[in-house]
Design a protein around this motif. Structure first.
Motif, PDB file in Angstrom:
ATOM      1  N   GLN A  30       0.811  -1.151  -0.069  1.00 41.37           N
ATOM      2  CA  GLN A  30       0.015  -0.041   0.095  1.00 41.37           C
ATOM      3  C   GLN A  30       0.791   1.188  -0.120  1.00 41.37           C
ATOM      4  N   ALA A  31       0.639   2.215  -0.923  1.00 45.08           N
ATOM      5  CA  ALA A  31       1.343   3.346  -0.938  1.00 45.08           C
ATOM      6  C   ALA A  31       0.794   4.389   0.042  1.00 45.08           C
ATOM      7  N   GLN A  32       1.725   5.233   0.547  1.00 45.20           N
ATOM      8  CA  GLN A  32       1.301   6.108   1.558  1.00 45.20           C
ATOM      9  C   GLN A  32       0.710   7.519   1.370  1.00 45.20           C
ATOM     10  N   ASN A  33       0.099   8.171   2.304  1.00 46.14           N
ATOM     11  CA  ASN A  33      -0.253   9.637   2.275  1.00 46.14           C
ATOM     12  C   ASN A  33      -0.224  10.128   3.654  1.00 46.14           C
ATOM     13  N   TRP A  34      -0.171  11.672   3.685  1.00 41.65           N
ATOM     14  CA  TRP A  34       0.114  12.150   4.972  1.00 41.65           C
ATOM     15  C   TRP A  34      -1.304  12.318   5.548  1.00 41.65           C
ATOM     16  N   ASN A  35      -1.391  11.994   6.807  1.00 34.07           N
ATOM     17  CA  ASN A  35      -2.544  12.115   7.797  1.00 34.07           C
ATOM     18  C   ASN A  35      -2.380  13.236   8.527  1.00 34.07           C
ATOM     19  N   GLY A  36      -1.494  14.344   8.238  1.00 37.28           N
ATOM     20  CA  GLY A  36      -1.667  15.315   9.104  1.00 37.28           C
ATOM     21  C   GLY A  36      -0.313  15.660  10.075  1.00 37.28           C
ATOM     22  N   SER A  37       0.239  14.461  10.065  1.00 33.58           N
ATOM     23  CA  SER A  37       1.612  14.357  11.261  1.00 33.58           C
ATOM     24  C   SER A  37       2.793  13.563  10.536  1.00 33.58           C
ATOM     25  N   GLU A  38       2.016  12.515   9.600  1.00 32.24           N
ATOM     26  CA  GLU A  38       3.146  11.641   9.176  1.00 32.24           C
ATOM     27  C   GLU A  38       2.777  10.879   8.046  1.00 32.24           C
ATOM     28  N   CYS A  39       3.602  10.058   7.364  1.00 30.17           N
ATOM     29  CA  CYS A  39       3.040   9.580   6.353  1.00 30.17           C
ATOM     30  C   CYS A  39       2.619   8.056   6.628  1.00 30.17           C
ATOM     31  N   VAL A  40       1.462   7.547   6.431  1.00 32.26           N
ATOM     32  CA  VAL A  40       0.830   6.260   6.794  1.00 32.26           C
ATOM     33  C   VAL A  40       0.227   5.704   5.775  1.00 32.26           C
ATOM     34  N   ASN A  41      -0.057   4.492   5.821  1.00 32.30           N
ATOM     35  CA  ASN A  41      -0.660   3.657   4.534  1.00 32.30           C
ATOM     36  C   ASN A  41      -1.884   4.189   4.256  1.00 32.30           C
ATOM     37  N   ASN A  42      -2.149   4.593   2.859  1.00 35.21           N
ATOM     38  CA  ASN A  42      -3.353   4.982   2.332  1.00 35.21           C
ATOM     39  C   ASN A  42      -4.393   3.870   2.453  1.00 35.21           C
ATOM     40  N   ASP A  43      -5.779   4.473   2.509  1.00 36.31           N
ATOM     41  CA  ASP A  43      -6.527   3.336   2.547  1.00 36.31           C
ATOM     42  C   ASP A  43      -7.367   3.093   1.048  1.00 36.31           C
ATOM     43  N   GLN A  44      -7.108   3.532  -0.009  1.00 36.80           N
ATOM     44  CA  GLN A  44      -7.524   3.436  -1.030  1.00 36.80           C
ATOM     45  C   GLN A  44      -6.907   1.952  -1.800  1.00 36.80           C
ATOM     46  N   ALA A  45      -7.989   1.292  -2.318  1.00 37.31           N
ATOM     47  CA  ALA A  45      -7.517   0.169  -3.341  1.00 37.31           C
ATOM     48  C   ALA A  45      -6.526   0.697  -4.315  1.00 37.31           C
TER      49      ALA A  45
END
Length: 388
Positions: free
Chosen positions: A188-203
């Protein structure tokens, strides 16, 4: 609405041959080009006789050279057809790209695809590729049945783009699958949640990889397809993380070696980064880390960059090979390759098929009354011969 064949100035001040104004699609149904109908000279359905298929595919021949693979990459935007009516601007003619490939010297050996809907759509694509090229193809998806996106990821076209996944496809006469089993074949690619890069939730942002054996050369190849989050999903702040993860995934889970065939000989990845190569006139940090030809630590060769480096004006060459129009022309779709030990593969015969080239190929090879007001995708594809 298509522009004529001439140079025009884009919103960012750049110029490009065969470019067009920002997308305005006005479908007019001349022939159905959808799941149930494909008109090819001498063919009468999705499955044709072997002789007829060979005659239709005579334009491009199979690659029998042991020194390289013919690779294409494309974000196919869920295979748009002329009958998409939600709204009409969602319509397209995805077969144009197939026709373009047929006008080239060689059939595709590897096709790295982003944004298919599900297993049924992959099967449709494989079926149509058999019809177009006269031989079989196989493929694997990151998700066979992706969960619909929670938000309108496809904009106005969300109704038919809400399910999205990515694929690795190969020509079975040239390559055979050694390994691509869930869950180790995807990430899973990552996205920014406001404070860090986390696994994105999109298929749609789940990459997929396959370890393949080249039947002609006896060598092994790890091929991967990836799709990173968009800016509005916080993807732009995690591109450095995502290129690092792509680099790691190509060799993790024993995709760098096979018990029977030994060390992997070539790594090739294709995908939609949703991020330009440059930022404010400088190389974007992710791209600076990726491209070995500019000192990138991850050791990839970018097909378009390498080819344009041989031209008189490399920057203009890269600008002309944009793959997406948003507020300006952007190059966000890439074929990246590397070899073990830090060596770089040669990449030759690099192409970025224009939408007009797809239309012309369709008109040349079919009698279905090509919809030259419709494009094969929102993204332009990339093709290259990737050498061992």
């Amino acid at each position: 609405m298509r522009t004529s064949q001439h140079r025009f100035t884009a919103e960012d001040g750049s110029t490009a041959e065969n470019a067009r104004k920002p997308r305005l699609r006005f479908p007019r149904l001349l022939a159905t080009v959808g799941a149930a109908a494909l008109v090819v000279p001498a063919l009468t359905g999705a499955h044709a006789t072997a002789g007829a298929a060979e005659a239709a595919a005579a334009e491009a021949k199979p690659n029998e050279d042991p020194g390289f693979l013919q690779v294409y990459d494309a974000n196919v935007e869920n295979l748009p057809t002329s009958t998409e009516t939600s709204p009409p601007l969602c319509a397209g003619d995805w077969h144009d790209l197939m026709y373009y490939m047929r006008t080239q010297e060689l059939k595709p050996d590897v096709y790295l695809v982003q944004q298919l809907s599900n297993k049924a759509q992959l099967d449709r694509l494989l079926d149509r590729m058999e019809t177009h090229f006269g031989e079989k193809f196989a493929g694997v998806l990151a998700e066979n049945a992706p969960v619909p996106s929670k938000e309108s990821a496809g904009g106005d076209c969300w109704n038919y783009k809400k399910r999205q996944t990515n694929a690795v496809i190969w020509r079975t006469d040239r390559l055979e699958l050694l390994k691509s089993a869930s869950p180790d074949n995807r990430w899973q690619a990552q996205n920014w949640n406001g404070s860090e890069c986390v696994n994105n939730d999109q298929a749609r942002t789940k990459g997929v990889k396959a370890l393949l054996r080249d039947k002609v050369s006896g060598r092994t190849v790890t091929a991967a397809s990836f799709h990173w989050p968009t800016v509005n999903k916080g993807g732009s702040k995690c591109t450095v993380s995502n290129i690092g993860e792509l680099s790691n995934e190509l060799t993790e889970d024993e995709y760098d070696t096979d018990p029977t065939h030994g060390a992997t000989d070539l790594y090739v990845a294709g995908g939609d980064t949703n991020s330009h190569e440059q930022a404010g006139g400088d190389w974007h940090p992710w791209y600076a880390a990726a491209n070995a030809d500019i000192g990138g630590k991850y050791g990839f060769r970018d097909a378009v960059y390498a080819d344009c480096a041989t031209q008189d004006d490399p920057e203009a060459c890269r600008a002309d090979r944009w793959t997406l129009i948003t507020r300006s022309h952007r190059r966000v779709d890439y074929i990246l390759g590397r070899k073990p030990g830090g060596a770089l593969p040669r990449m030759t015969d690099v192409v970025v098929p224009t939408f007009d080239e797809g239309d012309r190929a369709d008109e040349e090879l079919s009698d279905d009354g090509d919809r030259n007001d419709l494009d094969y995708s929102d993204h332009r594809a990339v093709g290259a011969r990737v050498h061992y």
